[in-house]
Design an enzyme around this catalytic site. Sequence first.
Site, mmCIF file in Angstrom:
data_model
loop_
_atom_site.group_PDB
_atom_site.id
_atom_site.type_symbol
_atom_site.label_atom_id
_atom_site.label_comp_id
_atom_site.label_asym_id
_atom_site.label_seq_id
_atom_site.Cartn_x
_atom_site.Cartn_y
_atom_site.Cartn_z
ATOM 1 N N ASP A 42 0.826 -1.326 0.116
ATOM 2 C CA ASP A 42 0.038 -0.107 -0.032
ATOM 3 C C ASP A 42 0.973 1.231 -0.109
ATOM 4 O O ASP A 42 2.110 1.225 0.145
ATOM 5 C CB ASP A 42 -1.044 -0.058 1.301
ATOM 6 N N ASP A 48 1.645 4.978 1.724
ATOM 7 C CA ASP A 48 0.933 6.104 2.740
ATOM 8 C C ASP A 48 1.713 7.509 2.412
ATOM 9 O O ASP A 48 2.741 7.719 1.730
ATOM 10 C CB ASP A 48 1.924 5.621 4.311
ATOM 11 N N ASP A 69 10.195 4.903 13.446
ATOM 12 C CA ASP A 69 10.800 3.904 14.421
ATOM 13 C C ASP A 69 12.164 3.311 13.825
ATOM 14 O O ASP A 69 13.166 3.813 14.457
ATOM 15 C CB ASP A 69 9.882 2.545 14.494
#
Length: 464
Positions: A74, A76, A158
């Site tokens: 996907d 983002d 992260d």
Amino acid sequence: MLKKLFKSFHSPLRRAPRPRSTPEVLSSSQHPLKRNEISRHAISVVERLQKAGYQAYLVGGCVRDLLLDIDPKDFDVATSATPEQVRAEFRNARVIGRRFKLVHVHFGREIIEVATFRANHPQGDEEENSNLASRHESGRILRDNVYGTLEDDAQRRDFTINALYYDPTQEHILDYARGMHDVRNHLVRLIGDPEQRYLEDPVRMLRAVRFAAKLDFEIEKHSAAPIRRLAPMLRDIPSARLFDEVLKLFLSGYAEYTFDLLLEHDLFAQLFPASGAALKQNPQYTEKLIRQALINTDDRIHDGKSVTPAFLFAALLWPALPARVLQLQNKGMPPIPAMQEAAHELIAEQCQRIAVPKRFTIPIREIWDMQERLPRRSGKRADLLLENPRFRAGYDFLLLRELAGEDTGGLGEWWTDYQDANDSERRQMIRDLASKGESTGNAPRKRRRSNNNRRKRSDDSGGE
């Protein structure tokens, strides 16, 4: 493609990427990304936000995967627009989430996820006065809606390989954490101090494992070092969230390697305590059965076949079940009730750690229950079992047990032959079992007295 990507970048390994106020900018000649490789809907979202005066970039996994020549699952988008501002730009947008507000922009079946730039969390008194962010006493982030700049957003992500921003309008990449270096060197590295980042969100330990397995990367040594010590913090994570994470770990086509990494970093027993104990008590059988189940799962996914979480969880938990069944049987409980009771207890315990939904726990128990029923083949029982909707899953599970080295007396082969046999051959197979004196799973029946015999005894005893 990768040679072109990395020939201009070389730097020594480092302990942790330092915060950068300005990114390294890679022009279109310095990276392999092309607009035609990217979802047109994702590009349209970025361009529309930019035209409205906001910053907007493709970010994270989609950029990373394109650099590695992997088709993104996907796309983002990260933007300076707030969720409400994004929703105002798109009729087909919906704000979701409480812990982490996002906007989903719908284009038919495709969803473009849009997140506002986040900042690091406020500390001390500033945090106590903030209703946008909150932490657990351990340091775990409970709510995360503190908005910031693009630079803030990059530093609070992260992993370095997920902090790459691509602008399809200018066709350049912004690299704030030297993620390009780690993509090239196949490293999963946390941004900032690893221990602090794991304390903020212990699920990052699972994410490190997942990315390493998916991308065939190494977890950088300083990022890996605290995991064993901090692994128990996963107990503080909501069980529903852990269920979602476990599905990502084991149902993405690289479950076997994921299992190896979970064992290496002492994470598996935190997710499956009873199975972790079984690994210590009966390591050879337990590991072989779980590993074979994961290999089968990976093969099915790679072949484009469906996979049910129920079968996977049944395999992951099974090694802890037989000892519990035996304990109940030793107390005088018959085999099938003992199986049912032990299964209920084991699943209830597991759901305290990972919230497996009822739509999966019911078939898990049915698959296990079938293991007690498959040996019972006399009369019409074999045919009735074949008609059971859980027969196939139970049969496949029986074969899995045999592959792990469990001796079932040839039960799997018998059921394989029985399915292929015609009616007369099946009747003969049942008769052969009886004639050979082999167990068909039936306890000897007490002979019924006829009504005449009962009547005669009553008459002899003076009854009316």
